[in-house]
Design an enzyme around this catalytic site. Sequence first.
Site, PDB file in Angstrom:
ATOM      1  CD  GLN A 245      -4.882  -1.203   9.478  1.00  0.00           C
ATOM      2  OE1 GLN A 245      -5.546  -2.147   9.913  1.00  0.00           O
ATOM      3  NE2 GLN A 245      -3.567  -1.177   9.547  1.00  0.00           N
TER       4      GLN A 245
ATOM      5  CB  SER B  89      -0.925  -3.598   2.330  1.00  0.00           C
ATOM      6  OG  SER B  89       0.407  -3.361   2.005  1.00  0.00           O
TER       7      SER B  89
ATOM      8  CB  ALA C  62      -0.948  -0.007   1.182  1.00  0.00           C
ATOM      9  CB  THR C  63       4.242   2.162   1.200  1.00  0.00           C
ATOM     10  OG1 THR C  63       3.956   1.883   2.573  1.00  0.00           O
ATOM     11  CG2 THR C  63       5.165   3.362   1.092  1.00  0.00           C
TER      12      THR C  63
ATOM     13  CB  CYS D 259       4.284   3.050  10.039  1.00  0.00           C
ATOM     14  SG  CYS D 259       3.585   1.752   9.077  1.00  0.00           S
TER      15      CYS D 259
ATOM     16  CG  ASN E 149      -2.700   3.750  10.454  1.00  0.00           C
ATOM     17  OD1 ASN E 149      -3.273   4.675   9.884  1.00  0.00           O
ATOM     18  ND2 ASN E 149      -1.495   3.875  10.972  1.00  0.00           N
TER      19      ASN E 149
ATOM     20  CB  THR F 255      10.108  -9.583 -13.520  1.00  0.00           C
ATOM     21  OG1 THR F 255      10.960  -9.265 -14.616  1.00  0.00           O
ATOM     22  CG2 THR F 255       9.594 -11.001 -13.643  1.00  0.00           C
TER      23      THR F 255
ATOM     24  CG  HIS G 160       1.557  -6.936   5.328  1.00  0.00           C
ATOM     25  ND1 HIS G 160       1.722  -6.494   6.605  1.00  0.00           N
ATOM     26  CD2 HIS G 160       1.695  -5.851   4.534  1.00  0.00           C
ATOM     27  CE1 HIS G 160       1.960  -5.187   6.592  1.00  0.00           C
ATOM     28  NE2 HIS G 160       1.947  -4.776   5.343  1.00  0.00           N
TER      29      HIS G 160
END
Length: 383
Positions: free
Chosen positions: A179, A199, A69-70, A323, A149, A237, A201
């Site tokens: 989130q 994101s 997401a960043t 973060c 978040n 790739t 994860h």
Amino acid sequence: MKYFDLAATTPPHEEVIRTVAEVMAQHYGNPSSLHRLGEDSGKLLSKAREVCAQALQVDSGEIMFTSGATESNNMAIRGAMTAYRQRGNHIVTTMVEHPSVYETCRYLEQQGCKVTYVPVQAGGSVCAEDVLAAVREDTVLVSVMHVNNETGAVQPIEDIGRVLKNRHPRVLFHVDGVQGFGKLPLSIKDSRIDLYSLSAHKFRGPKGIGLLYVREGVILAPLITGGGQEGGFRSGTENLPYIVGMAKAVRMAAERQPALAEHLSRLAHELYEGLQSLPGLQINSSLAGAPHIIHFSSPGMKAETMLHMLEEEGFFVSTQSACSSKRSEPSRVLLAMGRDRDSALSGIRISLGEEHTEEDVRQLLGAIKRTIGRLQRLKGGNS
Ligand code: PMP
């Protein structure tokens, strides 16, 4: 040890781990290669794109794979501001965005962009009308997160999107969905969203992989140029094992969302009740917010000390968000909500998941109670 930090990252599903390993071992062809191995990988890539699109109820041509997401947030904001420069150079966002949005806007300000950071109310949500009132003639993009978040506060995405597109159809609407996805329902199409970041994860997929929904017809200037993969939006790739792993996780998260939300709400209810009965705590989130994030401050007590004491008790929690937790600065989000410096320095975030039970929550509450008692005695001893 009990892990109560699922908003920082989640342990991946066993099936996701198996899928990633399988694709790594068996589908190592480059999707751009012309031979059969490449073609097989290309088919797998298209299938993964379709699965993600289906889960988000959008078209597969609207899904771009990124490193998380960043990158998605950077791609949406920088990409739009460059591609639509002729329309203007103004961004509307909020004071409580994740650093990947907030710092990107700050950086663009140094490059000459104008940014309005809309303030939030005491509960952490913006008023949709305040966001809309900030839109000007030269506004190119409105960027608002779905769920915060740190506090779990939910933003009125659907209200903003609908009115924005009625009043200013050309202004782009970006939503950081990290989130919220899998926890709360949100329709990308009904909310008239143009750009939406995820994101993997955060919903039991692999780390370092994510996606950006780019509504058909929206153009972004690429951040990464090269071989022209991802329709020229994002060269390099493709990380096929993680993309296929993410597709599996996206599908499971979308299917399980209603049941998960119900489970989390039950646990959150119990947690709020318990926290409210503890003296000296300031609760910064509420049941009106996302059900997986509960945030409180314990003014006068250092969040880091509390975190480590809870760890000694067998619980992993978070200070602020992962973060920003390494910087011991007051939380920008809590300050924006009108909390004082002391509260903004003593925030603890608990985040829940499907693995937690009511008994886990009761044990965590017991540990928080003991920890506060110990800290209060220490404080008393020092004064
Ligand atoms: N937005 C929000 C709301 C987040 O919580 C996070 C992760 N902390 C991100 C963006 C960035 O995600 P990633 O670190 O996976 O790039």
